[in-house]
Design a protein around this motif. Structure first.
Motif, PDB file in Angstrom:
ATOM      1  N   HIS A   4     -10.274  38.771  17.170  1.00 47.34           N
ATOM      2  CA  HIS A   4      -9.341  37.785  16.921  1.00 47.34           C
ATOM      3  C   HIS A   4      -8.257  38.698  18.090  1.00 47.34           C
ATOM      4  CE1 HIS A   4      -9.936  36.170  13.175  1.00 47.34           C
ATOM      5  NE2 HIS A   4     -11.116  37.015  13.066  1.00 47.34           N
ATOM      6  N   CYS A   5      -7.199  37.306  18.460  1.00 47.51           N
ATOM      7  CA  CYS A   5      -6.031  38.096  18.990  1.00 47.51           C
ATOM      8  C   CYS A   5      -5.440  38.925  19.052  1.00 47.51           C
ATOM      9  CB  CYS A   5      -5.330  36.750  19.424  1.00 47.51           C
ATOM     10  SG  CYS A   5      -4.248  36.785  21.465  1.00 47.51           S
ATOM     11  N   CYS A   6      -5.123  39.849  19.784  1.00 50.46           N
ATOM     12  CA  CYS A   6      -4.363  41.111  19.555  1.00 50.46           C
ATOM     13  C   CYS A   6      -3.069  41.157  19.118  1.00 50.46           C
ATOM     14  CB  CYS A   6      -4.418  41.887  20.603  1.00 50.46           C
ATOM     15  SG  CYS A   6      -4.100  41.680  22.252  1.00 50.46           S
ATOM     16  N   PHE A   7      -2.634  39.804  20.239  1.00 51.42           N
ATOM     17  CA  PHE A   7      -0.588  39.991  20.167  1.00 51.42           C
ATOM     18  C   PHE A   7      -0.447  38.904  18.589  1.00 51.42           C
ATOM     19  CE2 PHE A   7      -2.757  39.074  24.480  1.00 51.42           C
ATOM     20  CZ  PHE A   7      -1.553  40.519  24.984  1.00 51.42           C
ATOM     21  N   CYS A   8      -0.162  38.317  18.429  1.00 57.41           N
ATOM     22  CA  CYS A   8       0.543  37.775  17.301  1.00 57.41           C
ATOM     23  C   CYS A   8       0.122  37.826  16.131  1.00 57.41           C
ATOM     24  CB  CYS A   8       2.061  36.119  17.831  1.00 57.41           C
ATOM     25  SG  CYS A   8       1.548  34.811  17.020  1.00 57.41           S
ATOM     26  N   SER A   9       1.134  37.576  14.686  1.00 59.85           N
ATOM     27  CA  SER A   9       1.046  37.743  14.050  1.00 59.85           C
ATOM     28  C   SER A   9      -0.274  36.016  13.682  1.00 59.85           C
ATOM     29  CB  SER A   9       1.952  36.905  13.479  1.00 59.85           C
ATOM     30  OG  SER A   9       3.074  36.014  13.322  1.00 59.85           O
ATOM     31  N   MET A  10      -0.174  35.459  14.373  1.00 60.38           N
ATOM     32  CA  MET A  10      -1.434  34.008  14.106  1.00 60.38           C
ATOM     33  C   MET A  10      -2.912  34.384  14.233  1.00 60.38           C
ATOM     34  SD  MET A  10       0.029  31.075  13.364  1.00 60.38           S
ATOM     35  CE  MET A  10      -1.401  30.485  13.923  1.00 60.38           C
ATOM     36  N   GLN A  11      -2.648  35.526  14.714  1.00 60.45           N
ATOM     37  CA  GLN A  11      -3.925  36.015  14.204  1.00 60.45           C
ATOM     38  C   GLN A  11      -5.505  35.377  15.198  1.00 60.45           C
ATOM     39  OE1 GLN A  11      -5.003  39.715  14.694  1.00 60.45           O
ATOM     40  NE2 GLN A  11      -3.521  39.176  15.552  1.00 60.45           N
ATOM     41  N   CYS A  12      -5.211  34.501  15.324  1.00 61.88           N
ATOM     42  CA  CYS A  12      -6.129  33.767  15.998  1.00 61.88           C
ATOM     43  C   CYS A  12      -7.776  34.684  16.574  1.00 61.88           C
ATOM     44  CB  CYS A  12      -5.449  32.734  17.402  1.00 61.88           C
ATOM     45  SG  CYS A  12      -4.046  31.946  16.949  1.00 61.88           S
ATOM     46  N   GLY A  13      -8.554  33.431  16.405  1.00 62.93           N
ATOM     47  CA  GLY A  13      -9.800  33.890  16.172  1.00 62.93           C
ATOM     48  C   GLY A  13     -10.387  33.894  17.459  1.00 62.93           C
ATOM     49  N   LEU A  72      -5.867  28.991  21.423  1.00 58.41           N
ATOM     50  CA  LEU A  72      -5.626  29.539  21.165  1.00 58.41           C
ATOM     51  C   LEU A  72      -4.247  29.312  22.093  1.00 58.41           C
ATOM     52  CD1 LEU A  72      -8.617  31.955  22.525  1.00 58.41           C
ATOM     53  CD2 LEU A  72      -7.343  32.619  20.637  1.00 58.41           C
ATOM     54  N   CYS A  73      -3.648  30.117  22.439  1.00 61.25           N
ATOM     55  CA  CYS A  73      -2.239  30.231  23.276  1.00 61.25           C
ATOM     56  C   CYS A  73      -2.545  30.496  24.570  1.00 61.25           C
ATOM     57  CB  CYS A  73      -0.728  30.577  23.006  1.00 61.25           C
ATOM     58  SG  CYS A  73      -0.709  32.243  22.084  1.00 61.25           S
ATOM     59  N   GLN A  74      -1.917  30.773  25.625  1.00 60.59           N
ATOM     60  CA  GLN A  74      -2.131  31.301  26.828  1.00 60.59           C
ATOM     61  C   GLN A  74      -2.326  32.538  27.076  1.00 60.59           C
ATOM     62  OE1 GLN A  74       1.395  31.161  30.097  1.00 60.59           O
ATOM     63  NE2 GLN A  74       2.448  30.961  28.165  1.00 60.59           N
ATOM     64  N   LYS A  75      -1.409  33.656  26.219  1.00 60.75           N
ATOM     65  CA  LYS A  75      -1.398  34.581  25.320  1.00 60.75           C
ATOM     66  C   LYS A  75      -3.142  35.078  25.169  1.00 60.75           C
ATOM     67  CE  LYS A  75       2.005  35.718  23.450  1.00 60.75           C
ATOM     68  NZ  LYS A  75       2.532  34.160  23.260  1.00 60.75           N
ATOM     69  N   GLY A  76      -3.384  34.407  23.976  1.00 62.33           N
ATOM     70  CA  GLY A  76      -4.769  34.632  23.956  1.00 62.33           C
ATOM     71  C   GLY A  76      -5.605  34.418  24.312  1.00 62.33           C
ATOM     72  N   PHE A  77      -5.769  33.160  25.187  1.00 58.10           N
ATOM     73  CA  PHE A  77      -6.945  32.748  27.293  1.00 58.10           C
ATOM     74  C   PHE A  77      -6.993  34.410  28.011  1.00 58.10           C
ATOM     75  CE2 PHE A  77      -7.040  28.652  25.762  1.00 58.10           C
ATOM     76  CZ  PHE A  77      -8.008  28.328  24.850  1.00 58.10           C
ATOM     77  N   PRO A 136       2.362  30.000  19.390  1.00 57.22           N
ATOM     78  CA  PRO A 136       2.490  28.634  19.874  1.00 57.22           C
ATOM     79  C   PRO A 136       1.085  28.109  18.932  1.00 57.22           C
ATOM     80  CG  PRO A 136       2.432  30.718  21.717  1.00 57.22           C
ATOM     81  CD  PRO A 136       2.683  31.388  19.876  1.00 57.22           C
ATOM     82  N   THR A 137       0.787  28.833  18.635  1.00 53.21           N
ATOM     83  CA  THR A 137      -1.190  28.071  17.866  1.00 53.21           C
ATOM     84  C   THR A 137      -0.818  27.120  15.997  1.00 53.21           C
ATOM     85  OG1 THR A 137      -1.829  29.484  16.824  1.00 53.21           O
ATOM     86  CG2 THR A 137      -3.112  28.994  19.258  1.00 53.21           C
ATOM     87  N   MET A 138       1.020  27.439  15.709  1.00 55.14           N
ATOM     88  CA  MET A 138       1.317  26.898  14.492  1.00 55.14           C
ATOM     89  C   MET A 138       1.899  26.194  14.945  1.00 55.14           C
ATOM     90  SD  MET A 138       4.415  28.435  12.248  1.00 55.14           S
ATOM     91  CE  MET A 138       4.191  30.381  12.146  1.00 55.14           C
TER      92      MET A 138
HETATM   93  S1  SF4 Z   1      -0.697  32.561  18.298  1.00 50.99           S
HETATM   94 FE1  SF4 Z   1      -1.230  32.804  20.937  1.00 50.99          FE
HETATM   95  S2  SF4 Z   1      -0.493  35.178  21.056  1.00 50.99           S
HETATM   96 FE2  SF4 Z   1      -0.517  34.307  18.482  1.00 50.99          FE
HETATM   97  S3  SF4 Z   1      -2.342  35.300  17.678  1.00 50.99           S
HETATM   98 FE3  SF4 Z   1      -3.157  33.266  18.524  1.00 50.99          FE
HETATM   99  S4  SF4 Z   1      -3.309  33.337  20.573  1.00 50.99           S
HETATM  100 FE4  SF4 Z   1      -3.109  35.571  20.862  1.00 50.99          FE
END
Ligand code: SF4
Ligand code: MGD
Ligand code: MGD
Ligand code: MO
Length: 701
Positions: free
Chosen positions: A7-16, A44-49, A180-182
């Motif tokens: 799961h992405c390490c950044f925001c609270s969305m925690q996208c897989g 995923l947003c650009q941070k996730g990628f 962003p993915t919200m």
């Molecule tokens: S919205 Fe972006 S930063 Fe937040 S968990 Fe998803 S990919 Fe990561």
């Protein structure tokens, strides 16, 4: 090589996310969105990628480091590092008392590590001083939710409800850049004819999709909110049955907002009376509605009251516990939700139990195998710990999962205070600005190496598997904490063979508490792809929707609070005539420790840029190639400028993701909310001056 999951390490969305191996069989992976996590599936947003990039950065610390007398780092081994640290801790505690040693945690850590840090502080160090960076993040929202609802879960409903809602109010929350993915959930609602309102001093990426944008000056939310509540009550648009049956305090609220006519609100805030009426009527009459708040109005000395006033709106309109409705404080960090539930907070034990409640102490002490009397009492908040360092009461600190030299307010003071520490241990992947002043730097794991559970912004607990082994000699956080406890002679309380064992103990410690995880197991999390807390037994389905029938106060009712709007701690005056507000941009994350080491992100935004209104640019005579000097009562710095109509004329916005001369927190105010102890990151008074283009500035353009 097979595809790995995380799961992405950044925001609270925690996208897989999935790590797809290179066809060449070299250890090269491409990050792709996962298709089987139920939140923001396939996005995923650009941070996730780019989330993997910092984990393989050449600056990663791979061996324990020790500060020599010359000031240089020297490489050491774990045994030497941990035994020396333990020895220094014991010596300092013998001289100054147990509380001379403090711990500073973070909201990126898993539930297990957050839990262990709390246990380590109380059981191994036997100190009362632990707090964490969530104090700067969710503390006002948490305090408000506890007061109004009797329990704090950021969102009271799953994200899917957004798409079903007919009216969405987004206040002080810039979702398009921060979660962003919200956005697709909100766009889905808009397709279904929902009205979207944004309330922010700036036109943000989020406000682009709004039907109505209220450009509020920082600090004025409660006045505006009183205007909305006034209209709803005057015009009898509130939900009488809900108010009578499920809330307390309506009469007091009605009395408080009586004088806040839309005309008066217009005079005080500049928001047109017609706009106040339109939003009040629109929201109250909509068949469903959601209010989301975030740090914009929470990171203020009146942050708790501001949040309570938005909750008032959800409550009097009865838009709680039913489809397409609910209130949510949008959690920020990866585990901003779980990180605040399991004992990293100065006054809490696992499961949101209060450390000064005798029954709570007894329950947790039993799980930990100690006498309740051995448990220390309440400590102080994150910023107050730094003040205690300055005052000489705290002599040593372990920082695990935060970079306060960049992220705390008034960092010139924080830097001076931290220098007084006799022992500063930083556990991190990088030599952060905070680690630059440390005596020991212990190499920790990244999100791809540490297995564990996290709790996303909805309150959904999920399992993040381990993708890779830790590189070099770096270790998993739970091992570092347990081994240090061993060197302190308390190893018997930290005998774990796996992180799952830590979770099993955590679940027991939370049983019967408000954030009850006792029905959750790794097995369930893997099979069900997440379980919403509270989940008090293994046959309990979890709780996606809160407050369907009752709230969490003993009588089952929610509380309304009449809010008399107060001034910010530092109102503008002739000497400092403008409001500085701070926050985020899409390309960077928090103190920037990870994203400034991510080339793909950093090259898009390598320096902070101050946003100002053309009116202000003209007033200070700003021409082409000029930069701006911002000066607060604490410090003065120079920034590049973006001139935009999309900001309140008297407000200046600067993002906080940089250190040193680029760190806006040198200017911010360290006054705290009286209840949540949240600093006023969102408002301080500054003056603004033109800096003429020098040679180097001309070259920059
Ligand atoms: S919205 Fe972006 S930063 Fe937040 S968990 Fe998803 S990919 Fe990561
Ligand atoms: N790209 C990115 N995403 C992140 C993060 C990050 O650093 N970078 N951090 C994560 C974390 S930990 C958090 S807590 C969240 C934060 O997420 P947000 O709270 O959405 O982010 P901020 O930019 O701090 O503030 C939101 C907005 O509040 C506005 N604002 C300022 N003062 C006021 C005011 O008085 N009233 C109102 N109504 N609005 C005001 C600002 O202009 C800003 O647009 O984001 C998470 N996501
Ligand atoms: N001016 C201003 N200041 C703010 C804010 C604002 O809006 N304006 N927002 C505040 C908010 S909401 C927040 S949340 C704070 C956050 O601010 P910080 O607490 O400084 O957050 P990070 O930059 O995420 O720091 C986390 C550190 O932990 C490390 N780390 C990450 N994962 C792990 C792990 O698993 N184990 C270990 N050991 N280390 C790890 C990272 O490398 C990084 O150095 O900033 C606050 N500061
Ligand atoms: Mo945050």
């Amino acid at each position: 090589m097979t595809t790995l999951k995380s799961h992405c390490c950044f925001c609270s969305m925690q996208c897989g996310l999935e790590l797809i191996p290179d066809a060449s069989d070299k250890p090269i992976y491409t990050v792709k969105p996962s298709s089987d996590f139920p939140v923001a599936t396939g996005r995923l947003c650009q941070k996730g990628f780019n989330a993997m990039e910092h984990t393989i950065h050449p600056e990663r610390i791979l061996h324990p480091l020790k500060r020599e007398e010359t000031g240089a780092w020297s490489r050491t081994n774990w045994d030497e590092a941990l035994s020396h640290i333990a020895h220094q801790i014991t010596t300092l505690q013998a001289e100054y008392g147990k509380d001379a040693v403090a711990v500073y945690g973070g909201g990126s850590l898993t539930n297990e590590v957050s839990y262990l840090l709390g246990k380590f502080t109380r059981v191994a160090l036997q100190s009362k001083y632990i707090d964490y960076n969530g104090r700067f993040c969710m503390s006002s929202a948490a305090a408000a939710a506890n007061r109004a609802f009797g329990i704090d879960r950021g969102m009271t409903m799953p994200l899917g409800e957004l798409a079903k809602s007919k009216y969405i109010i987004l206040a002080g929350t810039n979702i398009a850049e921060c979660q962003p993915t919200m956005m697709p959930y909100i766009i889905e609602a808009k397709k279904n004819k929902a009205i979207i309102v944004t309330i922010d001093p700036r036109n943000t990426m989020t406000s682009k999709i709004a039907d109505i944008h209220v450009r509020i000056q920082p600090g004025f939310d409660s006045i505006f909110m009183n205007g909305l509540l006034h209209v709803i009550i005057e015009e009898k648009l509130y939900d009488q049955a809900f108010v009578d049956k499920r809330t307390h305090g309506f009469a007091e609220l009605a009395e408080t907002v009586k004088s806040y006519t839309p005309q008066r609100v217009e005079e005080l805030t500049g928001v047109l009376a017609a706009v106040t009426r339109t939003i009040a009527r629109g929201f109250a009459k909509a068949e469903s509605g959601i209010v989301l708040t975030a740090r914009g109005l929470e990171q203020q000395v009146n942050g708790v009251e501001n949040t309570l006033n938005y909750i008032n709106l959800s409550l009097i309109t009865g838009k709680m516990g039913k489809p397409g409705s609910g209130y949510g404080a949008v959690t920020g960090q990866a585990n901003g939700q779980g990180g605040r539930e399991h004992g990293q907070k100065a006054d809490q034990l696992p499961g949101y139990r209060l450390i000064d409640d005798p029954q709570a102490r007894e329950h947790v002490a039993k799980v930990w195998g100690i006498d309740p009397n051995e448990l220390p009492g309440k400590g102080v908040s994150a910023y107050e710990m730094i003040e205690k360092i300055d005052q000489g009461e705290i002599k040593a600190m372990i920082v695990l999962g935060s970079n306060p030299i960049v992220s705390a307010p008034n960092t010139s003071f924080v830097e001076r205070a931290m220098k007084k520490l006799k022992l500063l241990v930083v556990v991190d992947m990088f030599e952060t600005e905070t680690a630059q002043g440390a005596h020991w730097l212990l190499p920790s794991s990244s999100f791809l190496e540490g297995e564990g559970t996290l709790t996303n912004l909805e309150g959904r607990v999920f399992h993040r598997p381990q993708a890779f082994q830790t590189p070099g000699e770096s270790k998993l956080d739970y091992q570092i904490i347990s081994e240090l406890a061993g060197h302190l002679g308390r190893g018997q309380y930290f005998q774990y063979n796996s992180i799952e064992e830590v979770f099993t103990e955590l679940a027991m410690a939370t049983a019967g508490g408000k954030a009850d995880y006792s029905g959750i197991s790794y097995e369930r999390l893997k099979a069900e792809k997440g379980v919403f807390w509270p989940c008090p037994s293994s046959d309990h389905p979890g709780t996606p929707h809160m407050f369907k029938d009752s709230f969490d106060h003993p009588d089952g009712k929610a509380k309304l609070f009449g809010i008399i709007p107060k001034m910010p701690a530092e109102p503008v005056d002739q000497q400092y005539p403008y409001v500085l507000t701070t926050g985020r941009i899409a390309n960077h994350y928090l103190s920037g420790a990870q994203t400034r080491r991510t080339e793909a992100l950093h090259k898009k935004a390598s320096v902070p840029v101050a946003e100002i209104h053309p009116w202000l640019a003209e007033k200070i005579g700003l021409g082409l190639h000029n930069r701006i000097r911002l000066t607060s009562r604490r410090d003065s710095l120079v920034f590049d400028v973006k001139i935009t109509e999309g900001i309140h004329p008297r407000t200046i916005f600067v993002p906080f993701h940089w250190g040193g001369e680029l760190s806006i927190n040198r200017l911010t105010n360290d006054k705290l909310d009286p209840v949540s102890r949240m600093p006023e990151f969102k408002i301080c008074a500054v003056k603004a001056e033109r800096v003429d283009a020098g040679e180097d500035n001309a070259l920059r353009l």
